[in-house]
Write a protein that holds these residues in place. Structure first.
Motif, PDB file in Angstrom:
ATOM      1  N   TYR A 107      12.179  27.892  34.943  1.00  0.00           N
ATOM      2  CA  TYR A 107      11.034  27.085  35.348  1.00  0.00           C
ATOM      3  C   TYR A 107      11.104  26.798  36.852  1.00  0.00           C
ATOM      4  CZ  TYR A 107      11.211  26.303  30.313  1.00  0.00           C
ATOM      5  OH  TYR A 107      11.274  26.485  28.948  1.00  0.00           O
ATOM      6  N   GLY A 162      10.475  18.597  37.290  1.00  0.00           N
ATOM      7  CA  GLY A 162      11.718  19.274  36.929  1.00  0.00           C
ATOM      8  C   GLY A 162      12.932  18.484  37.385  1.00  0.00           C
ATOM      9  N   TYR A 215      10.770  19.086  32.599  1.00  0.00           N
ATOM     10  CA  TYR A 215      11.683  20.199  32.316  1.00  0.00           C
ATOM     11  C   TYR A 215      13.046  19.874  32.912  1.00  0.00           C
ATOM     12  CZ  TYR A 215       7.489  22.724  30.975  1.00  0.00           C
ATOM     13  OH  TYR A 215       6.321  23.101  30.347  1.00  0.00           O
ATOM     14  N   THR A 240      11.006  19.211  27.799  1.00  0.00           N
ATOM     15  CA  THR A 240      11.700  20.455  27.445  1.00  0.00           C
ATOM     16  C   THR A 240      13.054  20.467  28.123  1.00  0.00           C
ATOM     17  OG1 THR A 240       9.612  21.683  27.259  1.00  0.00           O
ATOM     18  CG2 THR A 240      11.631  22.979  27.547  1.00  0.00           C
ATOM     19  N   ALA A 273      17.523  26.338  32.822  1.00  0.00           N
ATOM     20  CA  ALA A 273      16.145  25.933  33.131  1.00  0.00           C
ATOM     21  C   ALA A 273      15.813  26.167  34.596  1.00  0.00           C
ATOM     22  CB  ALA A 273      15.938  24.463  32.770  1.00  0.00           C
TER      23      ALA A 273
END
Length: 367
Positions: free
Chosen positions: A208, A60, A175, A199, A204
């Motif tokens: 996530y 991430g 992500y 993504t 976010a």
């Protein structure tokens, strides 16, 4: 009663005591002091190094400090094996702005503590873009082209991901909290990292947990950077107060002031002992006070902490009610001396010599 890990999403960290901030390994004082942008990578988590396998990982990306006038902008990544992502939910990771400062620090401290399961399962990296480098990029001349904040963000994100992959982490899913239009940014990153599923989404960091973990790394690192920068500035202020000559100032000259038309003192730098910079956001009263008390009336601000390309700084120096001293640059020419513009011409031939290096003759009176 135990402190709740979350807070009102509409509130801001303007009143968080600096003592609550965890100083993580990502803080390097000499590099902060020199206003140098740099990247810090944590060791790979033990779960990735305990076997010869390279388990697929989820990664991430998030940032902290995009809007402030003070301090670095921090981009961070966090990664963990796909089958370990449940650890993040169990530890209540969320958008860092929704967590209290102490809980953010606790989460990041745990991630950096070898005996904790977060350290076992989560790796992280972050880049601190210094105030100087941010503003220098944004104010690049037209011949080169401005390096706007979005472009700096995109390049930093891609570089962080690439360095993690090159270190041996098998990144399968990425992500990212969006910067700009999500669809075009996602397509851009997908092209750069075809081996992973990318993504990009708004919010976010709330959707996530792996992005939430990156958000915590970025936010705590930036908070710590602000604290360390404030300490550095304070140390220098105290040195000047104790010995003005150490800063090249004569004590009497340093105390001189120029009366303004309204009778108020103008051109005097106030040496208030202001340690806290606040959040660094232009609307923060602590930040406003720090800026006012640390502005030199002639030279403005140092480039260690202040983003000199921000409108806030320009208004303080040149705007209505500014406390800066007006400066006029005059070129004194004595008999027999040559004006500096003369070095761009050859003899009496205007437009010849160095003046035509760039393809267009330059007249001396153009300077």
């Amino acid at each position: 009663m135990a402190e709740s890990p979350t807070k009102d999403a509409q509130s801001q960290d303007l009143d968080i005591p600096l003592s609550a901030t965890f100083i993580p390994p990502s803080i390097t004082r000499p590099l902060l002091s020199s206003s140098t942008s740099y990247t810090h990578h944590s060791p790979h988590p033990p779960i990735l190094t305990s076997s010869d396998d390279r388990p697929p990982c989820i990664l991430g990306v998030d940032e902290a400090g995009r809007g402030p006038v003070l301090g670095p902008m921090v981009y961070a990544v966090a990664y963990t094996p796909l089958n370990s992502s449940h650890f993040l939910k169990s530890h209540s990771f969320d958008d860092s702005k929704k967590l209290t400062a102490s809980f953010r620090s606790q989460l990041f401290h745990s991630t950096c503590t070898p005996s904790h399961d977060l350290h076992t399962h989560v790796g992280w990296s972050c880049t601190l873009l210094s105030a100087r480098d941010i503003s220098s990029g944004m104010l690049r001349p037209n011949t080169v082209g401005a390096y706007n904040l979005n472009a700096q963000a995109h390049d930093t994100t891609a570089r962080l991901i690439r360095e993690v992959i090159e270190s041996g982490v098998n990144v399968a899913e990425i992500y990212v909290d969006t910067v700009g239009v999500a669809t075009s940014y996602q397509a851009k990153l997908q092209k750069q990292f075809p081996g992973a599923k990318v993504t990009v989404a708004k919010k976010a960091d709330s959707l996530y947990p792996i992005v939430s973990a990156a958000s915590v790394v970025a936010k705590v690192t930036r908070d710590a950077a602000i604290e360390v920068l404030a300490e550095m500035e304070q140390e220098e202020e105290e040195k000047v107060e104790e010995d003005p000559e150490a800063n090249g100032e004569d004590q009497n000259e340093a105390e001189k002031v120029e009366p303004a038309e309204d009778g108020k003192q103008k051109g005097k730098r106030t040496w208030d002992k202001v340690v806290e910079m606040g959040s660094g956001y232009p609307g923060d009263d602590k930040t406003k006070k720090w800026l006012k008390s640390n502005m030199d009336p002639v030279f403005g601000f140092g480039n260690r902490a202040v983003r000199f390309s921000w409108r806030t700084v320009a208004d303080m120096m040149d705007g209505k009610g500014a406390n800066a001293v007006g400066v006029e640059w005059e070129e004194d020419v004595d008999d027999g001396d040559q004006r500096i513009t003369g070095f761009f011409t050859s003899g009496d031939s205007v437009g010849a010599g160095n003046g035509s290096w760039y393809g267009v003759p330059v007249k001396a009176d153009s300077f």
